[in-house]
Structures are given as C-alpha cells and as structure tokens.
Design a protein around this motif. Structure first.
Motif, short mmCIF file in Angstrom:
data_model
loop_
_atom_site.label_atom_id
_atom_site.label_comp_id
_atom_site.label_asym_id
_atom_site.label_seq_id
_atom_site.Cartn_x
_atom_site.Cartn_y
_atom_site.Cartn_z
N GLN A 210 -0.39 -33.02 -3.65
CA GLN A 210 0.92 -33.46 -3.17
C GLN A 210 1.30 -32.50 -2.06
N THR A 211 1.52 -33.05 -0.88
CA THR A 211 1.77 -32.20 0.28
C THR A 211 3.20 -32.39 0.79
N TYR A 212 3.82 -31.30 1.20
CA TYR A 212 5.22 -31.33 1.63
C TYR A 212 5.36 -30.87 3.08
N LEU A 213 6.36 -31.43 3.74
CA LEU A 213 6.70 -31.01 5.10
C LEU A 213 7.69 -29.86 5.05
N THR A 214 7.90 -29.19 6.18
CA THR A 214 8.87 -28.08 6.19
C THR A 214 10.30 -28.56 5.91
N THR A 215 10.51 -29.86 6.10
CA THR A 215 11.84 -30.41 5.78
C THR A 215 12.04 -30.52 4.27
N GLY A 216 10.96 -30.30 3.51
CA GLY A 216 11.03 -30.38 2.06
C GLY A 216 10.63 -31.75 1.55
N ARG A 217 10.42 -32.68 2.47
CA ARG A 217 10.07 -34.04 2.05
C ARG A 217 8.58 -34.18 1.76
N PRO A 218 8.23 -34.87 0.66
CA PRO A 218 6.80 -35.09 0.39
C PRO A 218 6.17 -35.96 1.48
N LEU A 219 5.02 -35.52 1.97
CA LEU A 219 4.30 -36.27 3.00
C LEU A 219 3.31 -37.23 2.37
N GLU A 220 2.59 -36.72 1.38
CA GLU A 220 1.49 -37.54 0.83
C GLU A 220 1.25 -37.23 -0.64
N LEU A 221 0.69 -38.23 -1.30
CA LEU A 221 0.12 -38.06 -2.63
C LEU A 221 -1.32 -38.51 -2.45
N VAL A 222 -2.26 -37.64 -2.81
CA VAL A 222 -3.67 -37.95 -2.57
C VAL A 222 -4.48 -37.76 -3.83
N GLN A 223 -5.34 -38.71 -4.08
CA GLN A 223 -6.29 -38.56 -5.18
C GLN A 223 -7.69 -38.66 -4.59
N SER A 224 -8.47 -37.60 -4.76
CA SER A 224 -9.81 -37.58 -4.17
C SER A 224 -10.87 -37.38 -5.25
N VAL A 225 -11.97 -38.07 -5.06
CA VAL A 225 -13.12 -37.87 -5.94
C VAL A 225 -14.22 -37.25 -5.09
N TYR A 226 -14.54 -36.00 -5.37
CA TYR A 226 -15.57 -35.29 -4.60
C TYR A 226 -16.88 -35.29 -5.37
N ARG A 227 -17.98 -35.40 -4.66
CA ARG A 227 -19.29 -35.36 -5.29
C ARG A 227 -19.56 -33.97 -5.86
N GLY A 228 -19.85 -33.94 -7.15
CA GLY A 228 -20.12 -32.67 -7.81
C GLY A 228 -21.42 -32.03 -7.35
N ASP A 229 -22.33 -32.83 -6.83
CA ASP A 229 -23.62 -32.27 -6.40
C ASP A 229 -23.57 -31.72 -4.98
N ARG A 230 -22.47 -31.96 -4.27
CA ARG A 230 -22.39 -31.53 -2.87
C ARG A 230 -21.26 -30.55 -2.62
N TYR A 231 -20.37 -30.42 -3.58
CA TYR A 231 -19.17 -29.65 -3.35
C TYR A 231 -18.99 -28.52 -4.34
N LYS A 232 -18.44 -27.43 -3.87
CA LYS A 232 -18.21 -26.26 -4.69
C LYS A 232 -16.96 -25.59 -4.15
N PHE A 233 -15.99 -25.31 -4.99
CA PHE A 233 -14.76 -24.67 -4.52
C PHE A 233 -14.79 -23.19 -4.86
N MET A 234 -14.36 -22.38 -3.91
CA MET A 234 -14.43 -20.92 -4.08
C MET A 234 -13.02 -20.35 -4.04
N ILE A 235 -12.76 -19.40 -4.90
CA ILE A 235 -11.46 -18.73 -4.88
C ILE A 235 -11.70 -17.22 -4.84
N ASP A 236 -11.01 -16.52 -3.96
CA ASP A 236 -11.05 -15.06 -3.96
C ASP A 236 -9.89 -14.59 -4.81
N MET A 237 -10.18 -13.61 -5.66
CA MET A 237 -9.10 -13.09 -6.51
C MET A 237 -8.97 -11.59 -6.33
N LYS A 238 -7.77 -11.13 -6.34
CA LYS A 238 -7.55 -9.69 -6.15
C LYS A 238 -6.66 -9.18 -7.28
N ARG A 239 -6.97 -7.99 -7.72
CA ARG A 239 -6.19 -7.42 -8.81
C ARG A 239 -5.63 -6.06 -8.40
#
Ligand code: 16G
Length: 239
Positions: A210-239
C-alpha cells in the motif's frame, strides 16, 4: 574427491562437490549437468546415490529438471534489497535488466469493500484495476494487480503498457512518499503458473503493498506474485 571412508554420506559428498562447481562458476546457470550414469561412473558410486544427491539439490533450488531434456544449473535469483521505495522498472534497470510489462487487463471498475478500505475511498467509487506481468529480459518475474483511485489521476493504458506507473504518477506532479508491504510464502495456482511459466504448485512470494503520497492519500494497493525460483529479498540489519 569422494572419500568412501569418510563418515559423511556419499550423497552428501556429491552434493557438496556439485555445489562447489556452481559456486565457483565452473558450472554456470543454465548449464546441463552430466547424467546420473556419468556421475555414477565418475565417482564410482551407485546411481541411487547420485539420484539422492541430485534430488536434494533440485529441492534446494540449485538444480532444475526439464522434462525430456535433463538437469540444469538453476538461473541465479534476482536479489532485491528491502530498502527504499522503488518501482519494478527502477529495480530492474539498476540491475542491468531490461524491464517490460505484458498488460493482461486495464479497466476502470468500482471498488469492493477491501480495496476501498485500503485506498481510503468509498465502496463503489471508481478505480483503475491493472493486471500486468512484469518481465526482466523477457522472462516473467511477477504477476501484479494494481488498484489506483480513478479520481486521483488519469492513467493512459498505452503508457502503462509501455512504461512505469510510478513515472506516470510523478509526471502528473505527485510525490510518492512511503509504503507498507508484507511478504508471504505461497504456491502458484493454475492461472499464475501459466502466466509466470512455472509449474502449478511451485513456490512463489506473495507481496502486498500500500503506497501513499506526501499528501497522505493512498496511491495504490498492489498484490504481486513473484517467482520463488527467480527472486530473493535481502534485508540489512544493524544492531
Ligand atoms: C513494484 C511495486 C508495485 C508498484 C510497481 C510500480 C513491489 C512488490 N511492488 O512492482 O507496488 O506498483 O513497482 O512499477 O515492489 P512501475 O513504475 O515500473 O510500473
């Protein structure tokens, strides 16, 4: 390379040997690996042992079986950092891939309750419903359904087909601010499998944004299905 006196099972040693060849780049993506018989002869082990090693690597995603063709080194997954609010077009370009979309449908319709709530509009208000297959170098990566309130801006079908939704929004003078996103494991259904060119029941990543504009108004609602064999999400974490 295989040590028959080792307490490590033979199939495990073969798995490690294959993984090393892949990691070192000796066997590149899409390379066909030798047959079970060749492996068995080279390593002087039974075909059963080879089969077990290969099955494990297929299940782990290192190898891919193609019916009637053979077993291949899987394509490298695209790594996407979960940092910053970017569009598919930007993500692919920054990785050196050619982004494209296949427009499945583009229509104005009325918002049902769930969509209306997310977009903070009234049920029955007019929205754009856009279904796109997102491609990288012509390979289908994700199937995306996007809802945008129609009173917010005018969207042009051919622009959406050829280009980027976020560019359209920004060209209209809006500033995209932030999004909330969830990521879940799922398996592909029949329609998605056909669209994404994967087998039914294959692992996929279900992403809702769910994406919002600087005005605070929602721009979009998106549902995506990504291929598990092609996609990998990475997160950097700091402590
Ligand atoms: C990404 C976004 C999606 C957005 C689209 C815009 C995820 C999970 N989703 O696919 O919410 O609508 O980019 O892309 O990242 P575009 O500007 O290339 O049309």
């Amino acid at each position: 390379m295989i040590d028959k006196t080792s307490p490590m099972p033979l199939y495990f040693q073969i798995e490690e040997a294959i993984k090393q060849k892949i990691d070192k780049g000796e066997w590149e993506s899409e390379t066909m690996i030798p047959s079970e018989r060749e492996f068995a002869e080279n390593y002087e082990v039974s075909r059963m042992t080879v089969r077990q090693a290969i099955n494990n690597l297929v299940n782990e995603g290192y190898l891919t079986r193609r019916k009637g063709k053979g077993t291949f080194v899987s394509a490298k997954k695209i790594e996407q950092k979960l940092l910053g609010l970017t569009s598919f077009t930007e993500d692919m370009k920054s990785r050196g891939f050619r982004p494209a979309s296949r427009l499945i449908s583009f229509q104005k319709t009325t918002a049902e309750n769930r969509v209306a709530k997310a977009l903070e509009i009234k049920e029955g208000q007019v929205i754009y419903e856009i279904r796109r297959v997102r491609l990288a170098n012509d390979i289908p990566m994700a199937f995306e359904t996007t809802y945008v309130p129609a009173d917010l801006l005018e969207l042009n079908e051919s622009h959406i087909k050829q280009g980027s939704l976020y560019s359209e929004v920004e060209n209209a003078g809006f500033v995209i601010d932030y999004a909330t996103q969830s990521l879940e494991a799922s398996i592909s259904g029949e329609a998605e499998s056909e669209i994404l060119e994967i087998t039914k029941g294959a692992a996929v990543l279900l992403i809702k944004r769910q994406t919002y504009l600087t005005t605070g108004r929602p721009l979009e609602l998106v549902q995506s299905v990504y291929r598990g064999d092609r996609y990998k999400f990475m997160i950097d974490m700091k402590r």
